[in-house]
Design a protein around this motif. Structure first.
Motif, short mmCIF file in Angstrom:
data_model
loop_
_atom_site.label_atom_id
_atom_site.label_comp_id
_atom_site.label_asym_id
_atom_site.label_seq_id
_atom_site.Cartn_x
_atom_site.Cartn_y
_atom_site.Cartn_z
N GLU A 1 30.71 55.43 25.51
CA GLU A 1 30.31 56.83 25.55
C GLU A 1 31.50 57.75 25.30
O GLU A 1 31.34 58.85 24.78
CB GLU A 1 29.65 57.15 26.90
CG GLU A 1 28.30 56.47 27.08
CD GLU A 1 27.35 56.73 25.92
OE1 GLU A 1 27.27 57.90 25.46
OE2 GLU A 1 26.69 55.78 25.46
N GLY A 2 32.68 57.30 25.68
CA GLY A 2 33.88 58.09 25.41
C GLY A 2 34.14 58.21 23.92
O GLY A 2 34.55 59.27 23.42
N ILE B 1 41.14 57.60 22.88
CA ILE B 1 40.18 56.51 23.11
C ILE B 1 39.89 55.75 21.81
O ILE B 1 39.75 54.52 21.82
CB ILE B 1 38.87 57.07 23.72
CG1 ILE B 1 37.85 55.95 23.97
CG2 ILE B 1 38.26 58.14 22.85
CD1 ILE B 1 38.24 54.96 25.01
N ARG C 1 38.30 56.41 30.23
CA ARG C 1 37.89 57.46 29.28
C ARG C 1 36.50 57.23 28.72
O ARG C 1 36.14 57.78 27.68
CB ARG C 1 38.93 57.57 28.17
CG ARG C 1 40.16 58.33 28.66
CD ARG C 1 41.43 57.95 27.97
NE ARG C 1 42.57 58.67 28.56
CZ ARG C 1 43.18 58.29 29.68
NH1 ARG C 1 42.77 57.22 30.34
NH2 ARG C 1 44.20 59.00 30.17
N GLY C 2 35.71 56.43 29.39
CA GLY C 2 34.29 56.36 29.10
C GLY C 2 33.84 55.23 28.21
O GLY C 2 32.65 55.13 27.89
N ARG D 1 33.78 61.75 21.67
CA ARG D 1 34.91 62.26 20.89
C ARG D 1 34.46 62.83 19.56
O ARG D 1 35.02 63.81 19.06
CB ARG D 1 35.94 61.14 20.67
CG ARG D 1 37.16 61.55 19.87
CD ARG D 1 38.16 60.40 19.78
NE ARG D 1 39.28 60.70 18.93
CZ ARG D 1 40.38 61.35 19.30
NH1 ARG D 1 40.49 61.76 20.56
NH2 ARG D 1 41.36 61.58 18.45
#
Length: 395
Positions: free
Chosen positions: A137-138, A100, A133-134, A142
């Motif tokens: 927020e993703g 991401i 993958r968000g 991470r």
């Protein structure tokens, strides 16, 4: 007596050592770091923001970028388009699985650049990957609580108008105003080597999205000039913070977005980025890992405890004269010794005695590279080579 099966193995080891020896570049092993979509994206973004100014975005009017920067950007975008993975994302290298963070940085770079028409399909696949993958927020998930990487990535995205500045966490850049020895007590939200990002990105966030608290606004306004001076003192002569493309790019794009295009820090950082550009349009993450490569090679090259000491017999694949070989080996060991920092490091304040991953000015002493140097030099102490100076460095 050697067992029969050990003889061909020992010959193979000697052959590999010979090949390794001839990979040196001067007295060290410099190596060649992989090209990186992550580094390439940040460099392209930095150059685009530098030439476009604070209001750059894919939707803004086209702006003129002079050569040679225009060529660097065109080749960089072409490299990024070539290295998109089948899932729509990008990895840290062109052989790495997508993630991401890198995909967000590449997507931002493509949105920032008006020079190269980007196929809509490429952008759609990238956006789909990011959303699956968000998105914001993703990125945060991470890296967890550590803002060292998440905030620079979101800053790059904000400069490309992919996210609002309200989604970028503020960084207390005023903390850099304090003496360096205080940093360990201030609980900074980034690691110590990322203080340049703390200053530059923190100031960019303050410039584009100032806090509502009037007292905090006043403090940060007062802190801008002093912390820029701190940033200038931290910048190595070569212009590259940590000799790293992403960190140098984040610093330069952040300051350029504030209208500080002509600030010496920006000019020197962009000079560093221009020098590291490769003919295929890519950039590596870092300049080199010469010290790390050299200490690893010395460990691999020196005979183990069950082998004979360096003799003509063992080294005949490399040299015809053991005296010449010994002189060259001593040159390698002396090169490692010269890489040791003999004074407190001006960037992190680390104590004397450590090694960085590179001999270049942007390297910073750390635990793993110092351990690597000790493992290498320890072999040569045991072998009786250059005892006095070497022992003093190890101690």
């Amino acid at each position: 007596m050697l067992q029969p099966l050990e003889t061909p193995l020992r010959e193979s080891v000697a052959l590999v050592r010979s090949q390794l020896w001839h990979k040196r570049q001067g007295p060290s092993w410099v190596g060649h770091l992989a090209s990186s979509p992550l580094a390439t994206a940040t460099a392209v973004s930095a150059l685009a923001v530098y030439h476009a100014g604070a209001e750059s975005s894919r939707q803004s009017p086209a702006f003129q970028i002079p050569e040679p920067d225009a060529g660097l950007i065109r080749r960089g975008v072409a490299y990024l388009l070539r290295t998109q993975n089948p899932d729509g994302g990008w990895g840290d290298t062109q052989l790495s699985p997508s993630n991401i963070a890198t995909t967000m940085l590449v997507y931002a770079a493509l949105r920032l650049c008006p020079l190269v028409p980007c196929p809509e399909e490429v952008l759609q696949r990238a956006e789909q990957y990011i959303r699956q993958r968000g998105f914001v927020e993703g990125v945060r998930a991470r890296y967890g609580k550590d803002r060292t990487f998440a905030v620079p990535i979101l800053t790059n995205a904000a400069l490309a108008q992919l996210v609002p500045w309200s989604q970028v966490d503020p960084l207390p850049f005023e903390a850099a105003w304090f003496p360096q020895r205080w940093y360990r007590f201030l609980r900074l939200p980034v690691v110590s080597y990322a203080v340049p990002a703390l200053v530059a990105i923190g100031q960019a966030k303050f410039h584009h999205d100032p806090p509502r608290n009037p007292l905090l606004r006043l403090v940060r306004r007062w802190a801008q000039e002093p912390t820029l001076r701190v940033l200038s003192k931290m910048q190595p002569p070569g212009g590259g913070f940590l000799e790293a493309v992403p960190l140098s790019a984040f610093v330069s794009m952040s300051l350029a977005s504030m209208g500080l295009r002509r600030h010496p820090v920006v000019e020197k950082a962009l000079g560093f980025l221009r020098r590291l550009a490769r003919p295929d349009g890519s950039w590596p993450i870092d300049t080199n890992l010469a010290t790390w490569n050299t200490t690893l090679s010395l460990v691999a090259w020196y005979p183990g405890p069950r082998e004979e000491a360096p003799t003509v017999k063992l080294l005949e694949l490399s040299h015809s004269k053991s005296e010449e070989l010994q002189q060259e080996l001593e040159a390698v060991v002396h090169w490692v010794l010269k890489c040791q920092w003999k004074q407190e490091h001006p960037y992190t304040g680390s104590a004397p005695g450590g090694w960085a991953w590179t001999d270049l000015s942007g390297g910073v002493p750390d635990a793993d590279d110092t351990s690597g140097a000790l493992l290498a030099l320890g072999r040569w102490v045991q072998g009786g080579w250059i005892r006095g100076e070497l022992r003093q460095a190890v101690e």
